[in-house]
Enzyme design. Structure first.
Site, mmCIF file in Angstrom:
data_model
loop_
_atom_site.group_PDB
_atom_site.id
_atom_site.type_symbol
_atom_site.label_atom_id
_atom_site.label_comp_id
_atom_site.label_asym_id
_atom_site.label_seq_id
_atom_site.Cartn_x
_atom_site.Cartn_y
_atom_site.Cartn_z
ATOM 1 N N GLU A 40 0.848 -1.192 0.000
ATOM 2 C CA GLU A 40 0.000 0.000 0.000
ATOM 3 C C GLU A 40 0.883 1.242 0.000
ATOM 4 O O GLU A 40 1.545 1.545 1.001
ATOM 5 C CB GLU A 40 -0.927 0.024 1.220
ATOM 6 N N ARG A 44 0.281 10.246 0.377
ATOM 7 C CA ARG A 44 0.627 11.304 1.325
ATOM 8 C C ARG A 44 1.871 12.059 0.909
ATOM 9 O O ARG A 44 2.365 12.904 1.657
ATOM 10 C CB ARG A 44 0.852 10.706 2.726
ATOM 11 N N THR A 68 -4.776 5.988 1.351
ATOM 12 C CA THR A 68 -5.213 7.363 1.616
ATOM 13 C C THR A 68 -5.932 7.949 0.403
ATOM 14 O O THR A 68 -5.753 9.122 0.060
ATOM 15 C CB THR A 68 -4.040 8.269 2.048
ATOM 16 N N LYS A 128 -11.505 -1.715 6.020
ATOM 17 C CA LYS A 128 -10.340 -1.348 6.828
ATOM 18 C C LYS A 128 -10.838 -0.716 8.131
ATOM 19 O O LYS A 128 -11.572 0.271 8.093
ATOM 20 C CB LYS A 128 -9.476 -0.356 6.049
#
Length: 208
Positions: A40, A44, A68, A128
């Site tokens: 993943e 960011r 994200t 999640k």
């Protein structure tokens, strides 16, 4: 590949913040060498999309995705970069529609039973839990199993080598997410053997 198949690839999914796309390929190769295939790359940093593209092109055994993901625009950019799955800290109606159009596996973030139920209504049975430790951790997931037996979770947030096995012992946990496999200092120093060793240790963890 669907979301359930995705989280069954390895017990730990590393949550990776990439600042240097040139190191992303070496990092991915080190993780794959240790048996961790699902990566993943969080959106960011400015290098995230370039890192996803590089890993997708140069590390064929890796299954690289974007974390994200908060907007349809970010999802589209990630897919165009080569992301094979997406993960979000939450879920909006617009994002849910975009995910359906994208066709890739997607794990929406939830923190309450109501959010989990709403995500399930929108078609997401693999979710999640975030931030896992802050919202109740393994005890919360254990409590949810009775009323929400059809949901499977990838808890992320505050999980590390010392508590990962506690989560993986739960029947409604498919894998855990964490950043301990990719220490920033090890990446900066190019200590790829250390990262491979951490990946091997993570793969030794198993669900019950």
């Amino acid at each position: 590949m669907n979301a359930l198949e995705l989280i069954e690839l390895s017990p730990v999914m590393p949550v990776i913040v990439v600042h240097d796309p040139d190191s992303a390929v070496s990092l991915a190769r080190a993780l794959v060498a240790g048996g961790v295939r699902t990566l993943e790359i969080t959106l960011r940093s400015a290098a995230a999309l370039d890192a996803i593209s590089a890993i997708q092109d140069q590390v064929p055994d890796a299954v690289v995705g974007a974390g994200t993901v908060r907007t349809p625009q970010q999802l589209d950019a990630a897919v165009r970069a080569g992301a094979r799955f997406g993960i979000s800290p939450g879920l909006t109606e617009d994002l849910a529609h975009a995910v359906r159009d994208s066709g890739i596996p997607f794990l929406p973030g939830v923190a309450t039973a109501s959010e989990a139920m709403r995500a399930a209504e929108l078609g997401f049975l693999v979710q999640k839990l975030f931030p896992a430790e802050a919202v109740g951790g393994a005890a919360l997931l254990k409590a949810w199993h009775g009323p929400l037996p059809d949901l499977i979770f990838c808890p992320t947030g505050g999980i590390h080598a010392g508590n990962a096995a506690q989560y993986l012992a739960l029947s409604n946990v498919g894998c855990v997410g964490g950043s301990w496999l990719t220490p920033a200092a090890a990446i900066q120093a190019g200590q790829w053997d250390l990262i491979t060793a951490l990946a091997r240790e993570a793969c030794a963890l198993s669900t019950s």
